[in-house]
Design an enzyme around this catalytic site. Structure first.
Site, PDB file in Angstrom:
ATOM      1  N   ASP A   1      -5.592  -2.123  -3.320  1.00 11.51           N
ATOM      2  CA  ASP A   1      -4.247  -2.000  -3.946  1.00 11.51           C
ATOM      3  C   ASP A   1      -3.806  -3.483  -4.447  1.00 11.51           C
ATOM      4  O   ASP A   1      -3.115  -3.320  -5.260  1.00 11.51           O
ATOM      5  CB  ASP A   1      -2.949  -1.582  -2.947  1.00 11.51           C
ATOM      6  CG  ASP A   1      -3.237  -0.275  -2.330  1.00 11.51           C
ATOM      7  OD1 ASP A   1      -4.043   0.652  -2.674  1.00 11.51           O
ATOM      8  OD2 ASP A   1      -2.255   0.264  -1.468  1.00 11.51           O
TER       9      ASP A   1
ATOM     10  N   GLU B   1      -1.184   6.609  -8.891  1.00 13.81           N
ATOM     11  CA  GLU B   1      -0.588   7.827  -7.771  1.00 13.81           C
ATOM     12  C   GLU B   1       0.663   7.590  -7.594  1.00 13.81           C
ATOM     13  O   GLU B   1       1.317   8.602  -7.170  1.00 13.81           O
ATOM     14  CB  GLU B   1      -1.620   7.886  -6.477  1.00 13.81           C
ATOM     15  CG  GLU B   1      -1.312   6.367  -5.777  1.00 13.81           C
ATOM     16  CD  GLU B   1      -2.239   6.499  -4.526  1.00 13.81           C
ATOM     17  OE1 GLU B   1      -2.792   7.589  -4.301  1.00 13.81           O
ATOM     18  OE2 GLU B   1      -1.830   5.280  -3.874  1.00 13.81           O
TER      19      GLU B   1
ATOM     20  N   LEU C   1     -13.173   8.169  -3.787  1.00 15.36           N
ATOM     21  CA  LEU C   1     -14.369   7.529  -4.293  1.00 15.36           C
ATOM     22  C   LEU C   1     -14.498   6.148  -4.772  1.00 15.36           C
ATOM     23  O   LEU C   1     -15.234   5.423  -5.006  1.00 15.36           O
ATOM     24  CB  LEU C   1     -14.768   8.522  -5.483  1.00 15.36           C
ATOM     25  CG  LEU C   1     -15.115   9.940  -5.370  1.00 15.36           C
ATOM     26  CD1 LEU C   1     -15.140  10.718  -6.673  1.00 15.36           C
ATOM     27  CD2 LEU C   1     -16.208  10.226  -4.404  1.00 15.36           C
TER      28      LEU C   1
HETATM   29  O1  F6P Z   1      -3.631   1.254   1.407  1.00 14.42           O
HETATM   30  C1  F6P Z   1      -4.925   1.594   0.419  1.00 14.42           C
HETATM   31  C2  F6P Z   1      -4.838   2.872   0.032  1.00 14.42           C
HETATM   32  O2  F6P Z   1      -6.033   3.268  -0.482  1.00 14.42           O
HETATM   33  C3  F6P Z   1      -3.740   3.394  -1.079  1.00 14.42           C
HETATM   34  O3  F6P Z   1      -4.340   2.854  -2.056  1.00 14.42           O
HETATM   35  C4  F6P Z   1      -3.592   4.496  -0.799  1.00 14.42           C
HETATM   36  O4  F6P Z   1      -2.218   5.355  -1.048  1.00 14.42           O
HETATM   37  C5  F6P Z   1      -3.721   4.953   0.513  1.00 14.42           C
HETATM   38  O5  F6P Z   1      -4.547   3.847   1.170  1.00 14.42           O
HETATM   39  C6  F6P Z   1      -4.358   6.389   0.968  1.00 14.42           C
HETATM   40  O6  F6P Z   1      -4.403   6.393   2.538  1.00 14.42           O
HETATM   41  P1  F6P Z   1      -5.293   7.235   3.247  1.00 14.42           P
HETATM   42  O7  F6P Z   1      -6.790   7.251   3.071  1.00 14.42           O
HETATM   43  O8  F6P Z   1      -4.947   7.329   4.644  1.00 14.42           O
HETATM   44  O9  F6P Z   1      -4.650   8.688   2.591  1.00 14.42           O
END
Ligand code: F6P
Length: 406
Positions: free
Chosen positions: A143, A243, A297
């Protein structure tokens, strides 16, 4: 002479393709130090420490090399929110016992902003309860939303994946001369850094057409106005969205399709914005629409890592151990970068408390005034971080990653 004792290392939060490069760096320096005896890995982050679920790490030089480009969390991860130290004293006491029983004096926690909060709480509690440890946080997150550090380990590789895959999508989409809207959804939660990496494609191709980031409120009607302008001169449009795009009321766009579940830190589990937007486009425009959610991915593409990212991630792991060996504690290691005349990175540090739970977003001036594309300044910031290639070792035609059965 430094503190003598064993070391523990753990990984936490969302994965990146470079998180194990940092682990490899920690291991290599810790294992080579005369002050550190054993190097323990905690399985599944802080949960492994609470439950005394540890492995003693003994990696060969060849395994350290393979670990650098292995995606996923070699030691396993968690999204465990530590309780308040007063009401959750029993949890902290378990941590204290694990560290005391295993004579652990060095604690390395690889994670994002939530994980820095964990590292900070553990380090404070142990200090107040008479077990001195040297605690160092090592950043990671695709992020790129940690403050103080120029960027985060793992971001460059994910950004390289975005820029590469968005180029490839363009070439595919461009093959058809038909009315067509492709919507790509990229991770990053409340910060648009990773989504903004799609703008690098514009330096080579006439794509993407529109990019929407969480930093600017998303308005569905304005989106259709923007899209109509694009479609005046080309039949096939490519739209990239984060997202985490939000309405002006502060609601995630993805939430308009229904309630989202949350993780232990209270973060909504995002995903689904592209499908929702695609359904609106299909309904209003009736043309061919495709929603592509990069999902995992983009953070586990070990075959497409940035060499800059992997090398820096390895270096920050090593620097974190060196800092602890010189007596530093309660810190997170940081990158300090210059981009002119050439890109140069040095490693520094800051207090854990200055980063715990804080999110850094793209400055508004790095997004155009229409709020639908990052500016050149943003590209200039990201470009050096995706440079260079490292290929994983392959076996039978697929990467032969290092895997620990947990
Ligand atoms: O914090 C990193 C991240 O990859 C975010 O970009 C994403 O919203 C979140 O983790 C998704 O988390 P998880 O894989 O636990 O669903």
């Amino acid at each position: 002479m430094g503190v003598k004792g064993n070391a523990i290392v753990a990984q936490s939060g969302g994965m990146t393709a470079a998180i194990n490069a940092t682990l490899a760096g920690v291991y290599e320096t810790a294992a080579g130090s005369a002050d550190i005896g054993k190097v323990f890995g905690a399985l599944h982050g802080i949960e492994g420490i609470i439950n005394n679920n540890l492995v003693e790490m003994n990696l060969t030089a060849d395994e350290v090399e393979r670990l650098k480009t292995t995606p996923g969390g070699y030691l396993g991860s968690c999204r465990y929110k530590l309780p308040d130290p007063v009401s959750g004293k029993d949890v902290y006491d378990k941590i204290l016992n694990t560290l005391k029983d295993n004579d652990i004096r060095y604690f390395f926690y690889i994670g994002g902003n939530d994980s820095m909060d964990t590292a900070n709480k553990v380090s404070t509690y142990l200090r107040e309860h008479g077990h001195e440890i040297l605690a160092v946080g090592l950043p990671k997150t695709i992020d790129n939303d940690l403050p103080i550090t120029d960027h985060t380990p793992g971001f460059g590789s994910a950004a390289k994946y975005i820029a590469t895959t968005c180029s490839e999508i363009y070439l595919d989409v461009k093959s058809f001369d038909i009315p067509y809207v492709t919507i790509v959804e990229i991770m990053g939660r409340n910060a648009g850094w990773l989504t903004a990496a799609a703008a690098l494609v514009r330096e080579r191709y006439d794509s993407p057409d529109l990019i929407y980031l969480p930093e600017v409120p998303f308005d569905l009607e304005q989106f259709f106005v923007d899209l109509a302008k694009v479609r005046e001169h080309k039949p096939a449009a490519i739209v990239v969205i984060s997202e985490g795009i939000m309405t002006k009321e502060g609601q995630y766009f993805a939430e308009l399709a229904g309630d989202l579940t949350s993780d232990n830190f209270g973060h909504k589990n995002l995903g689904g914005s592209a499908s929702l937007l695609a359904s609106h486009v299909k309904e209003r425009l009736g043309c061919k629409v495709r929603a592509i959610e990069f999902s995992l991915l983009q953070r586990c593409a070990g075959h497409l890592v940035s060499a800059t990212d992997i090398n820096e991630s390895f270096a920050i792991g090593k620097a974190g151990v060196s800092a602890a060996l010189s007596g530093k504690s309660g810190i997170m290691m940081t990158y300090q970068c210059e981009r002119e005349p050439v890109y140069k990175m040095t490693i520094g540090h800051c207090a854990l408390s200055d980063v715990a739970n804080i999110e850094r977003k793209i400055p508004r001036e790095w997004i155009n005034k229409e709020g639908n594309f990052p500016t050149k300044e943003c590209n200039d910031y990201i470009r050096p971080l995706i440079q260079g290639e490292i290929h994983p070792v392959t076996k039978n035609g697929v990467p032969d990653y290092l895997y620990l059965e947990k």
